[in-house]
Design a protein around this motif. Structure first.
Motif, mmCIF file in Angstrom:
data_model
loop_
_atom_site.group_PDB
_atom_site.id
_atom_site.type_symbol
_atom_site.label_atom_id
_atom_site.label_comp_id
_atom_site.label_asym_id
_atom_site.label_seq_id
_atom_site.Cartn_x
_atom_site.Cartn_y
_atom_site.Cartn_z
ATOM 1 N N LEU A 117 9.603 -13.411 10.132
ATOM 2 C CA LEU A 117 10.459 -12.247 10.321
ATOM 3 C C LEU A 117 9.767 -11.051 9.675
ATOM 4 N N ARG A 118 9.322 -10.128 10.508
ATOM 5 C CA ARG A 118 8.653 -8.919 10.021
ATOM 6 C C ARG A 118 9.599 -7.730 10.163
ATOM 7 N N THR A 119 9.327 -6.683 9.399
ATOM 8 C CA THR A 119 10.219 -5.528 9.365
ATOM 9 C C THR A 119 9.517 -4.276 9.863
ATOM 10 N N ARG A 121 9.414 -0.280 10.054
ATOM 11 C CA ARG A 121 9.861 0.721 9.085
ATOM 12 C C ARG A 121 9.796 2.134 9.644
ATOM 13 N N ASN A 122 10.560 3.006 9.033
ATOM 14 C CA ASN A 122 10.549 4.419 9.376
ATOM 15 C C ASN A 122 9.173 4.994 9.065
ATOM 16 N N ILE A 123 8.572 5.709 10.013
ATOM 17 C CA ILE A 123 7.212 6.219 9.816
ATOM 18 C C ILE A 123 7.142 7.182 8.631
ATOM 19 N N PHE A 124 8.252 7.869 8.342
ATOM 20 C CA PHE A 124 8.254 8.816 7.222
ATOM 21 C C PHE A 124 8.394 8.121 5.864
ATOM 22 N N GLN A 125 8.667 6.831 5.868
ATOM 23 C CA GLN A 125 8.785 6.083 4.619
ATOM 24 C C GLN A 125 7.553 5.231 4.329
ATOM 25 N N LEU A 126 6.535 5.348 5.188
ATOM 26 C CA LEU A 126 5.277 4.671 4.909
ATOM 27 C C LEU A 126 4.535 5.420 3.811
ATOM 28 N N THR A 127 3.801 4.704 2.998
ATOM 29 C CA THR A 127 2.934 5.365 2.023
ATOM 30 C C THR A 127 1.784 6.028 2.777
ATOM 31 N N THR A 128 1.066 6.886 2.095
ATOM 32 C CA THR A 128 -0.060 7.569 2.746
ATOM 33 C C THR A 128 -1.085 6.576 3.266
ATOM 34 N N PHE A 386 4.624 7.726 22.127
ATOM 35 C CA PHE A 386 5.370 6.793 22.969
ATOM 36 C C PHE A 386 5.783 5.554 22.182
ATOM 37 N N VAL A 387 4.868 5.018 21.385
ATOM 38 C CA VAL A 387 5.112 3.754 20.693
ATOM 39 C C VAL A 387 6.201 3.905 19.633
ATOM 40 N N ILE A 388 6.109 4.929 18.803
ATOM 41 C CA ILE A 388 7.087 5.091 17.723
ATOM 42 C C ILE A 388 8.432 5.573 18.266
ATOM 43 N N HIS A 389 8.411 6.264 19.400
ATOM 44 C CA HIS A 389 9.662 6.666 20.053
ATOM 45 C C HIS A 389 10.384 5.442 20.608
ATOM 46 N N HIS A 390 9.660 4.595 21.325
ATOM 47 C CA HIS A 390 10.307 3.434 21.930
ATOM 48 C C HIS A 390 10.714 2.393 20.890
ATOM 49 N N ALA A 391 10.044 2.372 19.757
ATOM 50 C CA ALA A 391 10.488 1.478 18.688
ATOM 51 C C ALA A 391 11.887 1.881 18.223
ATOM 52 N N PHE A 392 12.148 3.191 18.152
ATOM 53 C CA PHE A 392 13.491 3.619 17.731
ATOM 54 C C PHE A 392 14.520 3.366 18.836
ATOM 55 N N GLU A 450 14.163 -1.843 9.320
ATOM 56 C CA GLU A 450 14.477 -1.621 7.913
ATOM 57 C C GLU A 450 15.881 -1.059 7.728
ATOM 58 N N TYR A 451 16.275 -0.123 8.581
ATOM 59 C CA TYR A 451 17.587 0.509 8.387
ATOM 60 C C TYR A 451 18.734 -0.338 8.935
ATOM 61 N N LEU A 452 18.410 -1.462 9.554
ATOM 62 C CA LEU A 452 19.455 -2.346 10.082
ATOM 63 C C LEU A 452 19.587 -3.636 9.292
ATOM 64 N N GLN A 453 18.749 -3.823 8.303
ATOM 65 C CA GLN A 453 18.779 -5.082 7.560
ATOM 66 C C GLN A 453 20.111 -5.241 6.849
ATOM 67 N N GLU A 454 20.625 -6.476 6.872
ATOM 68 C CA GLU A 454 21.953 -6.767 6.348
ATOM 69 C C GLU A 454 21.856 -7.815 5.254
ATOM 70 N N PRO A 455 22.912 -7.961 4.450
ATOM 71 C CA PRO A 455 22.915 -8.981 3.405
ATOM 72 C C PRO A 455 22.774 -10.385 3.981
ATOM 73 N N ALA A 456 22.440 -11.322 3.110
ATOM 74 C CA ALA A 456 22.246 -12.711 3.535
ATOM 75 C C ALA A 456 23.508 -13.279 4.183
ATOM 76 N N LEU A 457 24.687 -12.878 3.669
ATOM 77 C CA LEU A 457 25.937 -13.392 4.221
ATOM 78 C C LEU A 457 26.083 -12.985 5.684
ATOM 79 N N GLN A 458 25.690 -11.737 5.994
ATOM 80 C CA GLN A 458 25.769 -11.276 7.364
ATOM 81 C C GLN A 458 24.806 -12.059 8.249
#
Length: 529
Positions: A117-119, A121-128, A386-392, A450-458
């Motif tokens: 399971l890979r995640t 992430r938001n492109i603006f939250q990547l490190t440089t 195109f790639v980062i747009h379609h990922a969203f 990343e912004y959709l990840q839920e707790p283990a119970l979910q």
């Protein structure tokens, strides 16, 4: 230079996912209509000796299609891929690939038994360093040839029904640009005639599953050519954006100082050549795109036709779209009303869900807003945005799946436009994937946002929900079975009591055992549920 050399070596050693396998792009394979290459692990077709798969006849869907395409036998993409091949590898278990040499999405390991399971992430939250690595990976893919796949530069008829193969080597990135073009190109009818109302990846139910599969294949290719198994596509969250936040030299390229339609020379993408953008030229020549360079990427964000797309989409529009309960409706094309798919794709108003093709909302709005290479469907994948747009866009699809939790049957099984029924194979992918195979939660395919990840119970609830839904559907049957079982039990209990009364007083020495003790281990209890 070291990264390039490493990537080149990895491409040679690793199988990939895409269009025509090079080992099948020859006269023998085309004339025999068989594409069942050997797996390197044991040398047998489809890895049959290792129980990975076997060479099988393709099973085509017989479900009726919608009325949008009134022809038959004029387009190589009809009943894909039967014009080219009618026997391919059918892989077993968690194996996948044109020769069953890979693992299904979400699995890894020598025997493809390890869950992954890979995640994303938001492109603006990547490190440089992470962001620079992503840009370098894109550039590597643009400049390294695909060692396992080639593209068709002619139709099957132009290939003299297979006796004169017409294929060409292409870079990894451009392979995906070409696939997007090939799925959405017009049908060539001969002379100067074409049929434009056809698209195997847009304007119909398959839009979201097709692009989901497309991104997963693209993501895997980057993982292979770089050796970075943990790579995931970042996404650009464009909700409520006032301008193109990624259109600068730090990310996807800024404006050229003297020509606003071009990219800044400081961007690595300014040297990229686009392919497959001249659809009218191909149509007039009755030819396919042959991946010849056609000039630089063009982009002029925000200077688009404001009457068609006045601004970038808002959060409120996304939330309204998510509230729609129907995945598909009506004609199941760009005229569909109250359709989640059509609203997210952008042919229906994002505030009313009523079809309005003269306007471009949500997904389509981004393409029009970019005002350049992104704005033409067939060549839109040339721009790396195109790639980062379609990922969203895919993440919004994922939100809808989690919110409404549809059964597979919600995806139309029949009467959708050509290529879009649930059991149709997606054009132009080999290995073969059906539309319905990607109408499922992303976690089942090995990735999350990343912004959709839920707790283990979910997550545990998500795991149980399909089984609970099945139990709910069978509840009436279960109650009936319980009633019948209760009656049978009561009858047997009464009979036993009667027998006990008749036998009361019989000597215990002459009463036979119901079963010998050593026979207990030989009893098999079966429950067919």
């Amino acid at each position: 230079m070291l990264l390039f050399a490493t990537g080149f070596l990895l491409v040679i050693l690793q199988p990939s996912t895409g269009q025509f396998p090079r080992v099948c792009a020859n006269t023998q394979s085309l004339l025999s209509k068989e594409c069942c290459p050997p797996w390197d692990g044991d040398g047998s077709p489809c890895g049959e000796l290792s129980s990975r798969g076997s060479c099988q006849n393709i099973l085509l869907s017989q479900a009726p299609l919608g009325p949008q395409f009134p022809f038959s036998g004029v387009d190589d993409r009809e009943d894909w891929p039967s014009v080219f091949y009618n026997r391919t590898c059918r892989c077993e278990g968690n194996f996948m690939g044109f020769n069953c040499g890979e693992c299904k999405f979400g699995f890894s390991g020598l025997n493809c038994t390890e869950r992954q399971l890979r995640t994303r992430r938001n492109i603006f939250q990547l490190t440089t360093s992470e962001k620079n690595k992503f840009l370098a990976y894109l550039n590597l893919a643009k400049n390294i040839p695909s060692q396992d796949y080639v593209i068709a530069t002619g139709t099957y008829t132009q290939m003299n029904n297979g006796s004169n193969p017409m294929f060409r080597v292409i870079s990894v990135y451009d392979l995906f640009v070409w696939m997007h073009y090939y799925a959405s190109r017009d049908t060539l009818l001969g002379g100067s005639n074409v049929w434009r109302d056809i698209d195997f990846a847009h304007e119909a139910p398959g839009f979201l599953p097709w692009h989901r599969a497309f991104l997963l294949m693209w993501e895997r290719q980057i993982q292979k050519i770089t050796g970075d198994e943990n790579f995931t596509i970042p996404y650009w969250d464009w909700r409520d954006a006032e301008d193109c936040g990624v259109c600068n030299d730090e990310y996807m390229g800024g404006r050229h100082p003297t020509d606003p339609n071009l990219l800044s020379l400081a961007s690595i993408f300014s040297s990229w050549q686009v392919i497959c953008t001249r659809s009218e030229e191909y149509n007039s020549q009755q030819a396919l795109c042959n991946a010849t360079g056609e000039g630089p990427i063009r982009r002029n964000p925000g200077n688009n036709d404001k009457s068609r797309t006045p601004r970038l989409p808002s959060s409120a529009e996304v939330e309204f779209c998510l509230s729609l309960t129907q995945y598909e409706s009506g004609s199941m094309d760009k005229m569909a009303n109250y359709s989640f798919r059509n609203t997210l794709e952008g042919f229906a108003d994002p505030q009313t869900a009523i079809s309005n093709p003269s306007q471009s909302g949500l997904h389509n709005a981004l393409h029009i807003y970019m005002n350049g290479s992104m704005s033409q469907v067939q060549g839109s994948a040339n721009d790396p945005i195109f790639v980062i747009h379609h990922a969203f866009v895919d993440s919004i699809f994922e939100r809808w799946l989690r919110k409404h939790r549809p059964m597979l049957e919600v995806y139309p099984a029949a009467n959708a436009p050509i290529g879009h029924n649930r059991e149709n194979y997606m054009v132009p992918f080999i290995p073969l994937y059906r539309n319905g195979e990607f109408f499922k939660f992303s976690r089942e395919l090995g990735y999350d946002y990343e912004y959709l990840q839920e707790p283990a119970l979910q997550s545990f609830r998500d795991y149980l929900t399909p089984y609970l839904e099945q139990a709910r559907q069978m509840w009436a049957w279960l109650v009936g079975a319980a009633v019948v079982g209760g009656i049978i039990t009561a009858v047997f209990t009464g009979l036993i009591k009667v027998c006990q009364k008749k036998k009361r007083g019989t000597s215990s020495e002459i009463q036979p055992l119901l079963i010998e003790s050593e026979d207990y281990n030989n009893i098999t209890y079966q429950s067919n549920f």
